[in-house]
Design an enzyme around this catalytic site. Structure first.
Site, short mmCIF file in Angstrom:
data_model
loop_
_atom_site.label_atom_id
_atom_site.label_comp_id
_atom_site.label_asym_id
_atom_site.label_seq_id
_atom_site.Cartn_x
_atom_site.Cartn_y
_atom_site.Cartn_z
N ARG A 65 3.56 36.70 14.76
CA ARG A 65 2.84 36.38 16.00
C ARG A 65 1.35 36.16 15.73
NH1 ARG A 65 3.43 40.24 21.04
NH2 ARG A 65 2.95 41.80 19.46
N LYS B 86 8.63 39.71 26.19
CA LYS B 86 8.25 40.10 27.55
C LYS B 86 7.01 39.33 28.02
CE LYS B 86 7.63 44.44 26.47
NZ LYS B 86 7.94 44.36 25.04
N ARG C 60 7.59 52.67 30.50
CA ARG C 60 7.97 52.73 29.09
C ARG C 60 8.64 54.04 28.73
NH1 ARG C 60 4.64 48.64 26.76
NH2 ARG C 60 4.87 48.53 24.51
N ARG D 205 -2.65 40.41 15.93
CA ARG D 205 -2.95 41.66 16.63
C ARG D 205 -2.96 42.80 15.61
NH1 ARG D 205 0.78 42.34 21.98
NH2 ARG D 205 1.11 44.40 21.13
N ARG E 284 6.08 51.33 16.32
CA ARG E 284 6.30 50.86 17.69
C ARG E 284 7.79 50.72 17.98
NH1 ARG E 284 3.20 45.59 17.40
NH2 ARG E 284 3.92 45.22 19.53
#
Ligand code: AP5
Ligand code: ZN
Length: 216
Positions: free
Chosen positions: A127, A13, A88, A160, A171
């Protein structure tokens, strides 16, 4: 063009929103980015969001919705906007409908970026983000020329905190329970545009632009 980007954590996203915002000259409104900025600046909003984010749970709706309302007020939305990471859950989707109705706006489309579970995990744990400018990389799929160094600004790349494997699992569970129902929610309202998110980044961007061009 008023867009929502919907998809699981790691679907791409943020990567796509950045490109689409440039292409259409519209503001990119990412609730995750706004929370992270407040967190690093130590604002009251950041402090309220901190524990939820570090555990991979959703920040309460009242906080998040007020923040988005405020951001829509401030942003230059005359060409439109792109919402990344909001709504969300169904409560937030209803709240968004209210915010848009008040401004006599409506959604052009909800882009659902579809990526299977095993690929999501791989993307999230690999990531890396620039601690200076926020640009996103991936150790395998989008590696910087020099390991650990941002290609844009030379800053240091970091992981992160919520990309640790345990938090990633939370998550993804929260996504399945709370956010995935929005796929049907927006399909029923005729707004859903489903995109295969497993293609290379450029191909995904092109496919989104083509689908939007064909339908609007
Ligand atoms: P947020 O920042 O929104 O995180 P998220 O939804 O979990 O999404 P991510 O940023 O992890 O993934 P992405 O889809 O943007 O993927 P990306 O493009 O980076 O939210 C963080 C937290 O804030 C939440 O947990 C919650 O606590 C809070 N929060 C935020 N919004 C909220 C709300 N509305 N309500 C309540 N709480 C909220 O890509 C991932 C990786 O894959 C990158 O390394 C990238 O390089 C790579 N990649 C991307 N596309 C491709 C591709 N096509 N092929 C190969 N690799 C790719
Ligand atoms: Zn950088």
């Amino acid at each position: 063009i008023n867009l929502v980007l919907l998809g699981a954590p790691g679907a791409g996203k943020g990567t796509q929103a950045k490109r689409l915002a440039e292409y259409y000259s519209i503001p990119h409104i990412s609730t995750g980015d706004i929370f992270r900025r407040n967190l690093s600046e130590g604002t009251p909003l950041g402090k309220r969001a901190q524990s939820y984010m570090s555990e991979g749970r959703l920040v309460p709706d009242d906080i998040t919705e007020a923040m988005v309302d405020d951001r829509l007020q401030q942003a230059d939305t005359h060409n439109g906007f792109i919402l990344d990471g909001f709504p969300r859950n169904v409560h937030q989707a209803d709240a968004l409908a209210g915010m848009l109705a008040e401004r006599q706006l409506s959604l052009t489309a909800v882009i659902y970026i579809d990526v299977p579970h095993d690929i999501l995990v791989e993307r999230l744990v690999g990531r890396r983000v620039c601690s200076t400018c926020g640009t996103t990389f991936h150790v395998i799929f989008d590696p910087p020329a020099v390991e650990g160094v941002c290609e844009v600004c030379g800053g240091t790349l970091v992981q992160r905190p919520d990309d640790q494997p345990e938090t990633v699992e939370t998550r993804l569970n929260v996504y399945m329970e709370e956010t995935a129902p929005l796929i049907d929610f927006y399909r029923e309202r005729g707004l859903l545009v489903k995109i295969d998110g497993t293609e290379p980044v450029d191909v995904v961007t092109q496919n989104i632009i083509i689908r939007l061009g064909a339908e609007h």
